[in-house]
Design an enzyme around this catalytic site. Structure first.
Site, mmCIF file in Angstrom:
data_model
loop_
_atom_site.group_PDB
_atom_site.id
_atom_site.type_symbol
_atom_site.label_atom_id
_atom_site.label_comp_id
_atom_site.label_asym_id
_atom_site.label_seq_id
_atom_site.Cartn_x
_atom_site.Cartn_y
_atom_site.Cartn_z
ATOM 1 N N ASP A 140 38.277 32.142 35.942
ATOM 2 C CA ASP A 140 37.349 33.205 35.536
ATOM 3 C C ASP A 140 37.456 33.552 34.051
ATOM 4 O OD1 ASP A 140 36.322 33.341 38.063
ATOM 5 O OD2 ASP A 140 37.327 35.196 38.638
ATOM 6 N N ARG B 124 27.017 42.587 37.210
ATOM 7 C CA ARG B 124 27.723 42.362 38.469
ATOM 8 C C ARG B 124 29.221 42.581 38.296
ATOM 9 N NH1 ARG B 124 27.157 36.845 40.832
ATOM 10 N NH2 ARG B 124 28.620 37.860 42.214
ATOM 11 N N ARG C 11 31.017 25.643 46.542
ATOM 12 C CA ARG C 11 31.683 26.820 47.111
ATOM 13 C C ARG C 11 31.465 26.961 48.616
ATOM 14 N NH1 ARG C 11 31.352 31.983 43.232
ATOM 15 N NH2 ARG C 11 33.473 32.321 43.871
ATOM 16 N N CYS D 86 27.511 33.331 42.667
ATOM 17 C CA CYS D 86 27.335 32.566 41.429
ATOM 18 C C CYS D 86 27.087 31.093 41.745
ATOM 19 C CB CYS D 86 28.595 32.644 40.571
ATOM 20 S SG CYS D 86 28.765 34.199 39.714
ATOM 21 N N LYS E 114 37.131 44.194 39.966
ATOM 22 C CA LYS E 114 36.057 43.897 40.917
ATOM 23 C C LYS E 114 36.595 43.062 42.081
ATOM 24 C CE LYS E 114 33.182 40.265 40.275
ATOM 25 N NZ LYS E 114 33.055 39.426 41.480
ATOM 26 N N ASN E 115 37.375 42.035 41.747
ATOM 27 C CA ASN E 115 37.813 41.108 42.788
ATOM 28 C C ASN E 115 38.878 41.693 43.713
ATOM 29 O OD1 ASN E 115 36.021 39.280 41.822
ATOM 30 N ND2 ASN E 115 37.537 37.806 41.046
#
Ligand code: UD1
Length: 429
Positions: A316, A408, A131, A126, A22-23
């Site tokens: 993560d 997600r 952030r 999230c 995903k990233n």
């Protein structure tokens, strides 16, 4: 709203195919904005975040076609996306779209580089710490952008285009590095990025940009140099395998016991996590098809771990490792150094009986032998999968609520686990 029901206690045995990351997929899709020609991405995971980014890019006028399955494609083959940003019709990324996913803020870089203007809502995503995006803005300013904040939007302009410069990040930032890289490809002159993130997803983006004609050296190290050019062209690129998904299933196997082959996983992308799992008592071996994880008989040993930028232990995987340590034979400690406030899973893990105390950035976990199933609530993407891991090992029933967080970032999670013997099902109300 969907829920996931798990009856714990089954070991995991079998093969789990690892999806595209995903990233990596998100910045690669965003890079499609840099060229009027078509960028083809293979192995894109089918995830809610990917679909959301498709909507965001569509709003800028990007045409995205998901190519159907080809003969010989397996059930888990990722999708192929053809991304064509021939005409960018709108350089604004509105709040309604951007607020749901932090990475969508990164569209600011290619819009500014190609169109010399962008207006992008401050991001959401999230709820893990504050952030901010100050370093992303700093990077663009170093390349000559004029930036103002107006009504919750970052308004950026680059009259005459971006210019090369020296971007020295005071802190390692993955998103900041993606933004700097994309912006620098079309800037006039040379850009030097120091203290760049070394994450594999940055290298994957750089590799794709190079296929599009960009002149980049040093990606994957802390010092990246980019020589700007006038125009990028189309290319075809395969998204690299998801190291966080692989690490998650490796931890799940260590948690339940069993023997699982992580098909398509690449050990060099998650060596630090594999080392921690070995220390915790799992047997890990690397073969031609991926990584094999086993834990038979021996108990889980406690570990002391601090998260760190790549190649360190990834933030993560922090929540997942904590779930594992809940069952360790002794006390362990996990320190979170990347994000403040990324401990929301602690109170949910407590519902399984876990004994965890927080001391600033460090969680201390006293292992217990038996977890008991419970109703729990997913809070963010990675935290929610830690609850699934706990549920797989807990006695009785666990019901994970708010699983849209899982959707997600984890493709077909319950199917993949079920195929390895887990008693897990999705309940759609
Ligand atoms: C990316 C990943 C996320 C991962 C994180 C760290 C994606 C889509 N997301 O997020 O899964 O957990 O890397 O590996 O790839 N920071 C600032 N100012 C900024 C930007 C960041 O202070 O302008 C801080 C953050 O608050 C955090 C640290 O820098 O403390 C690292 O954040 P960063 O690497 O930028 O994370 P993301 O790119 O958002």
């Amino acid at each position: 709203m969907d829920r996931i029901r798990i009856i714990g206690g089954n070991p995991l045995n079998g093969t789990i195919p690892i999806s595209g990351a995903k990233n990596a997929a998100l910045p690669l899709m965003i890079a499609g904005l840099l060229t009027p020609e078509t960028l083809i991405l293979d192995n894109v995971p089918r995830l809610a975040d990917v679909a959301q980014l498709q909507r965001i890019l569509g709003n800028h006028g990007v045409d995205i076609t998901a190519v159907g399955k080809r003969v010989g494609d397996g059930k888990y083959q990722g999708q192929t996306l053809q991304i064509s940003a021939a005409d960018i019709i709108d350089t604004t990324a509105p709040y309604e779209l951007v607020s749901r996913m932090r990475a969508s803020f990164w569209v600011i870089a290619p819009l500014l580089a190609r169109m010399h203007a962008a207006k992008v809502s401050l991001p959401g995503g999230c709820a893990i710490g504050t952030r901010p995006v100050d370093l992303l803005i700093m990077a663009l300013e170093k390349l000559g952008a004029e930036i103002a904040i107006d009504g919750g939007y970052v308004v950026a302009k680059a009259h005459g285009g971006l210019r090369g410069g020296h971007i020295d990040f005071p802190k390692v930032t993955v998103g900041g590095t993606h933004v700097a890289l994309m912006a620098a490809t079309l800037a006039k002159g040379t850009t030097l990025i120091t203290n760049a993130a070394c994450e594999p997803e940055v290298s994957d983006l750089a590799e794709c940009l190079i296929k599009m004609g960009a002149r980049i050296t040093g990606a994957g190290t802390a010092r990246i140099e980019v020589e700007g050019i006038d125009r990028l062209h189309g290319a075809r690129h395969t998204v690299l395998p998801d190291r966080i998904e692989a690490g998650t299933y490796a931890i799940a196997t260590a948690m339940t016991g069993g023997d699982v082959q992580l098909e398509g996983a690449r050990a060099e992308l998650l060596q630090s996590a594999l080392d921690v799992l070995k220390e915790a008592g799992a047997e890990i071996s690397v073969n031609a098809d991926g990584i094999r994880v086993r834990r038979n008989g021996n108990g889980i040993r406690p570990v002391q771990v601090a998260t760190a930028p790549f190649p360190g232990f990834p933030t993560d995987l922090q929540a997942q490792l904590m779930a594992l340590m809940v069952r360790a034979q002794g006390s362990s400690a996990i320190t979170e150094t990347i994000f403040e406030n990324r401990f929301m899973h602690v109170q949910e893990l407590a519902r399984f009986g876990a004994r965890i105390s927080l001391d600033g950035e460090t969680a201390r976990i006293e292992g217990i032998s038996t977890l008991r199933g419970a109703p729990v609530m997913a809070t963010d993407l990675r935290a929610s999968v830690s609850l699934v891991i706990a549920g797989l090992a807990a006695e009785g029933e666990t019901m994970v609520n708010r699983v849209y967080h899982l959707d997600r970032g984890f493709e077909r999670l319950e199917e993949k686990l079920k195929a390895c013997g887990a008693a897990i099902e999705r309940i759609s109300d």
